[in-house]
Design a protein around this motif. Structure first.
Motif, mmCIF file in Angstrom:
data_model
loop_
_atom_site.group_PDB
_atom_site.id
_atom_site.type_symbol
_atom_site.label_atom_id
_atom_site.label_comp_id
_atom_site.label_asym_id
_atom_site.label_seq_id
_atom_site.Cartn_x
_atom_site.Cartn_y
_atom_site.Cartn_z
ATOM 1 N N THR A 1 0.845 -1.200 0.000
ATOM 2 C CA THR A 1 0.000 0.000 0.000
ATOM 3 C C THR A 1 0.878 1.247 0.000
ATOM 4 N N TYR A 2 1.827 1.312 -0.920
ATOM 5 C CA TYR A 2 2.866 2.348 -0.858
ATOM 6 C C TYR A 2 2.341 3.783 -0.870
ATOM 7 N N PRO A 3 1.215 4.128 -1.529
ATOM 8 C CA PRO A 3 0.796 5.541 -1.503
ATOM 9 C C PRO A 3 0.464 6.055 -0.110
ATOM 10 N N ASP A 4 0.161 5.155 0.834
ATOM 11 C CA ASP A 4 -0.258 5.620 2.162
ATOM 12 C C ASP A 4 0.900 6.065 3.037
ATOM 13 N N GLY A 5 2.176 5.813 2.614
ATOM 14 C CA GLY A 5 3.247 6.218 3.505
ATOM 15 C C GLY A 5 4.666 5.980 3.042
ATOM 16 N N MET A 6 4.884 5.630 1.787
ATOM 17 C CA MET A 6 6.214 5.202 1.373
ATOM 18 C C MET A 6 6.952 6.173 0.466
ATOM 19 N N LEU A 7 6.572 7.443 0.439
ATOM 20 C CA LEU A 7 7.388 8.391 -0.307
ATOM 21 C C LEU A 7 8.748 8.509 0.370
ATOM 22 N N ILE A 8 9.813 8.388 -0.415
ATOM 23 C CA ILE A 8 11.176 8.588 0.061
ATOM 24 C C ILE A 8 11.587 9.993 -0.338
ATOM 25 N N SER A 9 12.049 10.781 0.620
ATOM 26 C CA SER A 9 12.362 12.167 0.318
ATOM 27 C C SER A 9 13.394 12.703 1.300
ATOM 28 N N SER A 10 13.914 13.864 1.003
ATOM 29 C CA SER A 10 14.834 14.578 1.892
ATOM 30 C C SER A 10 14.097 15.759 2.520
ATOM 31 N N SER A 11 14.644 16.278 3.598
ATOM 32 C CA SER A 11 14.014 17.454 4.199
ATOM 33 C C SER A 11 14.134 18.655 3.265
ATOM 34 N N SER A 12 15.176 18.695 2.446
ATOM 35 C CA SER A 12 15.322 19.778 1.486
ATOM 36 C C SER A 12 14.201 19.741 0.452
ATOM 37 N N ASP A 13 13.892 18.541 -0.050
ATOM 38 C CA ASP A 13 12.778 18.413 -0.998
ATOM 39 C C ASP A 13 11.448 18.711 -0.325
ATOM 40 N N MET A 14 11.270 18.228 0.902
ATOM 41 C CA MET A 14 10.006 18.451 1.594
ATOM 42 C C MET A 14 9.808 19.915 1.943
ATOM 43 N N ALA A 15 10.894 20.650 2.110
ATOM 44 C CA ALA A 15 10.782 22.095 2.329
ATOM 45 C C ALA A 15 10.168 22.763 1.103
ATOM 46 N N LYS A 16 10.593 22.352 -0.090
ATOM 47 C CA LYS A 16 10.006 22.893 -1.323
ATOM 48 C C LYS A 16 8.510 22.593 -1.380
ATOM 49 N N TYR A 17 8.165 21.376 -1.003
ATOM 50 C CA TYR A 17 6.763 20.946 -1.023
ATOM 51 C C TYR A 17 5.931 21.758 -0.024
ATOM 52 N N LEU A 18 6.485 21.990 1.162
ATOM 53 C CA LEU A 18 5.759 22.735 2.185
ATOM 54 C C LEU A 18 5.566 24.190 1.770
ATOM 55 N N VAL A 19 6.561 24.771 1.120
ATOM 56 C CA VAL A 19 6.398 26.126 0.580
ATOM 57 C C VAL A 19 5.214 26.164 -0.381
ATOM 58 N N GLU A 20 5.121 25.148 -1.257
ATOM 59 C CA GLU A 20 4.019 25.093 -2.215
ATOM 60 C C GLU A 20 2.667 24.981 -1.523
ATOM 61 N N LEU A 21 2.591 24.199 -0.458
ATOM 62 C CA LEU A 21 1.319 24.069 0.267
ATOM 63 C C LEU A 21 0.901 25.406 0.876
ATOM 64 N N ILE A 22 1.850 26.131 1.454
ATOM 65 C CA ILE A 22 1.519 27.438 2.020
ATOM 66 C C ILE A 22 1.082 28.393 0.915
ATOM 67 N N LYS A 23 1.783 28.371 -0.207
ATOM 68 C CA LYS A 23 1.366 29.194 -1.346
ATOM 69 C C LYS A 23 -0.031 28.816 -1.806
ATOM 70 N N GLY A 24 -0.304 27.518 -1.867
ATOM 71 C CA GLY A 24 -1.621 27.069 -2.288
ATOM 72 C C GLY A 24 -2.712 27.530 -1.350
ATOM 73 N N TYR A 25 -2.434 27.465 -0.049
ATOM 74 C CA TYR A 25 -3.399 27.936 0.944
ATOM 75 C C TYR A 25 -3.658 29.431 0.775
ATOM 76 N N SER A 26 -2.626 30.155 0.346
ATOM 77 C CA SER A 26 -2.730 31.610 0.173
ATOM 78 C C SER A 26 -3.253 32.006 -1.205
ATOM 79 N N GLY A 27 -3.605 31.012 -2.027
ATOM 80 C CA GLY A 27 -4.133 31.307 -3.353
ATOM 81 C C GLY A 27 -3.082 31.575 -4.400
ATOM 82 N N GLU A 28 -1.827 31.181 -4.131
ATOM 83 C CA GLU A 28 -0.738 31.468 -5.044
ATOM 84 C C GLU A 28 0.047 30.221 -5.422
#
Length: 397
Positions: A251-278
């Motif tokens: 069931t890999y989609p439920d928890g098996m993404l392999i990533s670095s904190s550097s990559d996840m920082a980019k992703y988190l920036v995008e989520l905040i932008k998305g929440y802000s409409g950008e």
């Protein structure tokens, strides 16, 4: 930020967390990212912001983004019956006339249940071709099964969810109507990924690579060891510091993404932008729906909602992401040798991420207390960072 680095380094050196990495961001970019401790106790390799490991249930937020992308593409709608897309029948036998919808999968109200025997003890699989002579495969919370027991995701879901299927048992569904009761379900999340596959005609890992990972330049991330540079992969440890083997999940989609904190920082920036409409991955309308709170008190058992925990995203679920009672938005995760938190402050538009490479709960929960100490220390520094930070292309690390 040297003082923050020194304080986090001190927590690691004086404590019991083997290795971890953190990131701090706002909607304009990454403010701070850094690794601490060791990625490998035997070789003394350092844990850095570029070290990779799987991130547990924080992975589910990618199902949410993918779901909204598929909706944008005209491939599905959230209130469609899942049966419109599946080649096998999924119905709660307690309520055979009730339809399960895509939205119910996304809000953990589908009435699908994770069972100990057929989920916790069946879904985790050891990866092939590794030396098992120095590792512990006797993991109490999740059985790590030999690779010979691996089966395709669709076959496993069919066997689990179809009445009289190979992995079916009576408690695979709860005794509530679909849409009625919140019941966190890894199986339901994975089924949603399968619905996305069937609706788009593209396998889930490929879909996320095309629509999430590549657009955000998350170049160190992937869903299997074959997708990443294994030389950058941290080893994972039990709470007694014994080494865990490399593993994945059917069931890999439920928890098996392999990533670095550097990559996840980019992703988190995008989520905040998305929440802000950008945001850039989805339209403004899609992000608005992604972050819309979906449930009410009636969907929870009495006392089930945790109003005292600042980072319990299940307090107000949205689409595979949630709000805590304190107004933080995000997701947490925990698997064998892994713990992660990814949350942002919806008012301040600042976000934090932490990942560790060992179990929690050792020595009277000492690791958990250290985990909280790191998290809280980052929060203390946000105001100082906002005063000191230069242009965002100069990241503190």
């Amino acid at each position: 930020m040297d003082s923050l680095t020194a304080e986090l380094d001190s927590i690691q050196k004086n404590g019991r967390i083997n290795g971890f990495a953190v990131a701090m961001v706002d909607q304009n970019g990454v403010l701070y990212e850094k690794g601490f401790g060791l990625a490998n106790l035997e070789t003394k390799e350092k844990y850095t912001e570029n070290t990779i490991q799987h991130i547990a249930s924080v992975s589910k937020t990618l199902i949410g983004i993918s779901l909204m992308k598929a909706k944008e593409m005209g491939k599905l709608n959230l209130d469609d019956p899942i049966q419109d897309y599946l080649p096998f029948k999924v119905v709660n036998p307690n309520y055979p006339n009730e339809t399960i919808t895509v939205r119910q999968l996304a809000t953990h109200t589908s009435s699908i249940n994770d069972t100990d025997e057929q989920y916790m003890e069946r879904a985790w699989i050891l990866t092939k071709d590794q030396d098992l002579s120095k590792v512990s495969t006797d993991y109490p919370a999740q059985r790590l099964n030999p690779s010979e027991l691996d089966v395709p995701m669709e076959k496993y879901l069919k066997g689990y969810l179809e009445i009289n299927g190979a992995y079916y048992q009576d408690d695979n569904y709860i005794n509530f109507k679909p849409g009625e009761r919140f019941e966190y379900s890894n199986i339901g999340a994975t089924l949603c990924a399968l619905v996305i596959e069937k609706a788009t005609g593209q396998v889930f890992d490929s879909f996320t690579e095309e629509h999430i990972l590549k657009p955000l330049s998350m170049n160190s991330s992937g869903w299997s060891l074959e997708d990443v540079d294994i030389k950058k992969h941290s080893r994972l440890y039990r709470n007694d510091n014994s080494l865990l083997p490399f593993y994945t999940a059917i069931t890999y989609p439920d928890g098996m993404l392999i990533s670095s904190s550097s990559d996840m920082a980019k992703y988190l920036v995008e989520l905040i932008k998305g929440y802000s409409g950008e945001g850039t991955l989805l339209s403004k309308e899609s992000y608005k729906e992604l972050f819309t709170e979906q449930l009410s008190d009636n969907n929870f058992a009495e006392g089930e909602r945790n109003a005292d925990h600042p980072y319990d995203g299940d307090y107000n679920p949205a689409i595979f992401i949630g709000y805590s009672a304190f107004g933080f938005v995000g997701h947490s995760g925990g698997d064998a040798g892994v713990a992660t938190w990814m949350y942002f402050d919806k008012e301040k538009k600042t976000g934090r991420y932490i990942v560790i490479n060992c179990d929690m709960g050792n020595d009277e929960r000492a690791r958990e207390l250290e985990y909280y100490a790191v998290w809280d220390k980052m929060n203390e520094y946000f105001d100082k960072l906002n005063l000191e930070k230069p242009a965002h292309n100069n990241v503190y690390n």
